[in-house]
Write a protein that holds these residues in place. Structure first.
Motif, PDB file in Angstrom:
ATOM      1  N   PRO A   9       5.550   0.070 -10.863  1.00  0.00           N
ATOM      2  CA  PRO A   9       4.308   0.831 -10.719  1.00  0.00           C
ATOM      3  C   PRO A   9       3.188  -0.006 -10.120  1.00  0.00           C
ATOM      4  N   CYS A  10       2.340   0.637  -9.367  1.00  0.00           N
ATOM      5  CA  CYS A  10       1.169  -0.012  -8.797  1.00  0.00           C
ATOM      6  C   CYS A  10       0.227  -0.408  -9.935  1.00  0.00           C
ATOM      7  N   PRO A  11      -0.307  -1.631  -9.927  1.00  0.00           N
ATOM      8  CA  PRO A  11      -1.219  -2.049 -10.993  1.00  0.00           C
ATOM      9  C   PRO A  11      -2.574  -1.338 -10.921  1.00  0.00           C
ATOM     10  N   ALA A  16       4.549   4.867  -8.295  1.00  0.00           N
ATOM     11  CA  ALA A  16       5.706   4.048  -7.966  1.00  0.00           C
ATOM     12  C   ALA A  16       5.554   3.473  -6.564  1.00  0.00           C
ATOM     13  N   MET A  17       5.728   2.158  -6.463  1.00  0.00           N
ATOM     14  CA  MET A  17       5.661   1.493  -5.169  1.00  0.00           C
ATOM     15  C   MET A  17       7.055   1.425  -4.570  1.00  0.00           C
ATOM     16  N   TYR A  24       5.702  -5.080  -1.650  1.00  0.00           N
ATOM     17  CA  TYR A  24       5.657  -3.869  -2.457  1.00  0.00           C
ATOM     18  C   TYR A  24       4.478  -3.055  -1.971  1.00  0.00           C
ATOM     19  N   VAL A  25       4.754  -1.820  -1.550  1.00  0.00           N
ATOM     20  CA  VAL A  25       3.741  -0.978  -0.935  1.00  0.00           C
ATOM     21  C   VAL A  25       3.478   0.239  -1.814  1.00  0.00           C
ATOM     22  N   VAL A  32       0.531  -4.169  -2.061  1.00  0.00           N
ATOM     23  CA  VAL A  32      -0.047  -4.704  -3.281  1.00  0.00           C
ATOM     24  C   VAL A  32       0.477  -6.115  -3.551  1.00  0.00           C
ATOM     25  N   TYR A  33       1.773  -6.334  -3.361  1.00  0.00           N
ATOM     26  CA  TYR A  33       2.385  -7.644  -3.535  1.00  0.00           C
ATOM     27  C   TYR A  33       3.187  -7.993  -2.308  1.00  0.00           C
ATOM     28  N   ASP A  34       3.336  -9.293  -2.059  1.00  0.00           N
ATOM     29  CA  ASP A  34       4.315  -9.730  -1.065  1.00  0.00           C
ATOM     30  C   ASP A  34       5.039 -10.956  -1.588  1.00  0.00           C
TER      31      ASP A  34
END
Length: 40
Positions: A9-11, A16-17, A24-25, A32-34
């Motif tokens: 899940p997106c923080p 859901a990413m 992570y998109v 959001v993350y790489d």
């Protein structure tokens, strides 16, 4: 029907990413993350 519609899940919004090219998109917030992030 897909039982797993997305990844973690997106923080920011809990949607859901999806994982794409080492990132992570979030559909709402974009990347959001790489791979360079250490939050795993």
């Amino acid at each position: 029907m897909d039982e797993h519609p997305g990844g973690r899940p997106c923080p920011l919004c809990e949607r859901a990413m999806y994982h794409r090219h080492c990132k992570y998109v979030c559909p709402e917030h974009g990347v959001v993350y790489d791979c360079a992030d250490t939050f795993y």
